[in-house]
Design a protein around this motif. Structure first.
Motif, PDB file in Angstrom:
ATOM      1  N   THR A 111      13.251 -26.045  57.599  1.00  0.00           N
ATOM      2  CA  THR A 111      13.086 -26.227  56.159  1.00  0.00           C
ATOM      3  C   THR A 111      11.624 -26.396  55.764  1.00  0.00           C
ATOM      4  N   ARG A 112      10.821 -26.944  56.665  1.00  0.00           N
ATOM      5  CA  ARG A 112       9.400 -27.150  56.362  1.00  0.00           C
ATOM      6  C   ARG A 112       8.656 -25.837  56.139  1.00  0.00           C
ATOM      7  N   TYR A 113       9.188 -24.753  56.676  1.00  0.00           N
ATOM      8  CA  TYR A 113       8.496 -23.462  56.602  1.00  0.00           C
ATOM      9  C   TYR A 113       9.109 -22.536  55.563  1.00  0.00           C
ATOM     10  N   LEU A 114      10.126 -22.998  54.855  1.00  0.00           N
ATOM     11  CA  LEU A 114      10.756 -22.173  53.833  1.00  0.00           C
ATOM     12  C   LEU A 114      10.051 -22.349  52.490  1.00  0.00           C
ATOM     13  N   PRO A 115       9.962 -21.301  51.686  1.00  0.00           N
ATOM     14  CA  PRO A 115       9.298 -21.400  50.372  1.00  0.00           C
ATOM     15  C   PRO A 115      10.221 -22.026  49.325  1.00  0.00           C
ATOM     16  N   LEU A 116      10.421 -23.332  49.428  1.00  0.00           N
ATOM     17  CA  LEU A 116      11.338 -24.028  48.533  1.00  0.00           C
ATOM     18  C   LEU A 116      10.620 -24.525  47.294  1.00  0.00           C
ATOM     19  N   LEU A 117      11.387 -24.733  46.227  1.00  0.00           N
ATOM     20  CA  LEU A 117      10.846 -25.375  45.034  1.00  0.00           C
ATOM     21  C   LEU A 117      10.489 -26.816  45.360  1.00  0.00           C
ATOM     22  N   PRO A 118       9.539 -27.388  44.647  1.00  0.00           N
ATOM     23  CA  PRO A 118       9.113 -28.763  44.961  1.00  0.00           C
ATOM     24  C   PRO A 118      10.245 -29.772  44.951  1.00  0.00           C
ATOM     25  N   GLU A 119      11.218 -29.620  44.036  1.00  0.00           N
ATOM     26  CA  GLU A 119      12.304 -30.598  43.962  1.00  0.00           C
ATOM     27  C   GLU A 119      13.276 -30.478  45.128  1.00  0.00           C
ATOM     28  N   HIS A 120      13.216 -29.363  45.863  1.00  0.00           N
ATOM     29  CA  HIS A 120      14.106 -29.173  47.005  1.00  0.00           C
ATOM     30  C   HIS A 120      13.419 -29.425  48.336  1.00  0.00           C
ATOM     31  N   ALA A 121      12.090 -29.493  48.322  1.00  0.00           N
ATOM     32  CA  ALA A 121      11.345 -29.602  49.571  1.00  0.00           C
ATOM     33  C   ALA A 121      11.384 -31.011  50.155  1.00  0.00           C
TER      34      ALA A 121
END
Length: 214
Positions: A111-121
């Motif tokens: 998950t640390r390397y996925l381009p997630l939205l800030p609220e999901h990171a």
């Protein structure tokens, strides 16, 4: 909100390990039921600032379906078939636990390397969904009893449901209701199949299906 969200998802992930490590079907069914209730409460946490009657209704329907109706049907099928344990699984309980734990750790790391939205990171939303889907696949592939495989299907659906909640602000709440309806219908169909397997073979061991022929 993140603390409550992480607590509920973390508990749901913990029940993954219980589901993978137990041979007793009542324990497995209860683990799936509690997991469903925990995940069913998530819409209230995610939309706590904008609660309305539709959100409360879908939450109650999800909790009732995943936590009461479907487990009741599975326990009834288990008692009708007079079985209480999963014996001789394709994948043993210790290997299942190790696979589940390794998959959960890998999901959190990935998950640390996925381009997630800030609220999901900064929460367990994405790794939780990935861990539940993996656990569902392990149970579907690694168990021989039909009821255990149904529980694997339910955990897999819980993972898809959790992933779908990422879009709760952009998709109508009726979509989630449709998913719940599909799962309920699917369980009815699976219940019929379980009953037919029991009548034909006097067992719920799916390996005996290889004896079918024209």
């Amino acid at each position: 909100m993140n603390d409550t969200l992480n607590l509920l998802i973390g508990l749901a992930m913990g029940f993954n390990l219980l589901a993978l490590g137990t041979s007793r079907l009542p324990v497995l069914i209860r683990a799936v039921a509690i997991q469903g209730v925990l995940l069913g409460l998530l819409p209230l946490v995610l939309e706590a600032h904008a609660l309305d009657w539709r959100l409360v209704l879908i939450t109650l329907a999800t909790v009732a379906g995943k936590g009461v109706l479907i487990p009741f049907m599975l326990i009834r099928a288990m008692r009708a078939a007079n079985i209480a344990r999963e014996l001789e699984p394709y994948i043993g309980y210790i290997p299942s636990l190790l696979l589940g734990a390794a998959g959960t750790i890998a999901a959190v790391a990935l998950t640390r390397y996925l381009p997630l939205l800030p609220e999901h990171a900064g929460n367990l939303h994405v790794p939780g969904a990935m861990a539940l889907i993996l656990t569902g696949f392990i149970l579907l592939i690694g168990r021989t009893k039909a009821i255990s495989q149904v529980c694997g299907y339910l955990i897999l659906e819980n993972g898809i449901y959790l992933a779908g909640l990422l879009l709760i602000r952009s998709t109508p709440i009726l979509v989630e209701f449709g998913i719940l309806l599909d799962v309920t219908v699917g369980i009815f169909v699976i219940g019929i199949i379980v009953d037919r397997i029991q009548r034909a073979f006097d067992s719920l061991d799916t390996r005996k299906l290889t004896a079918l022929h024209e």
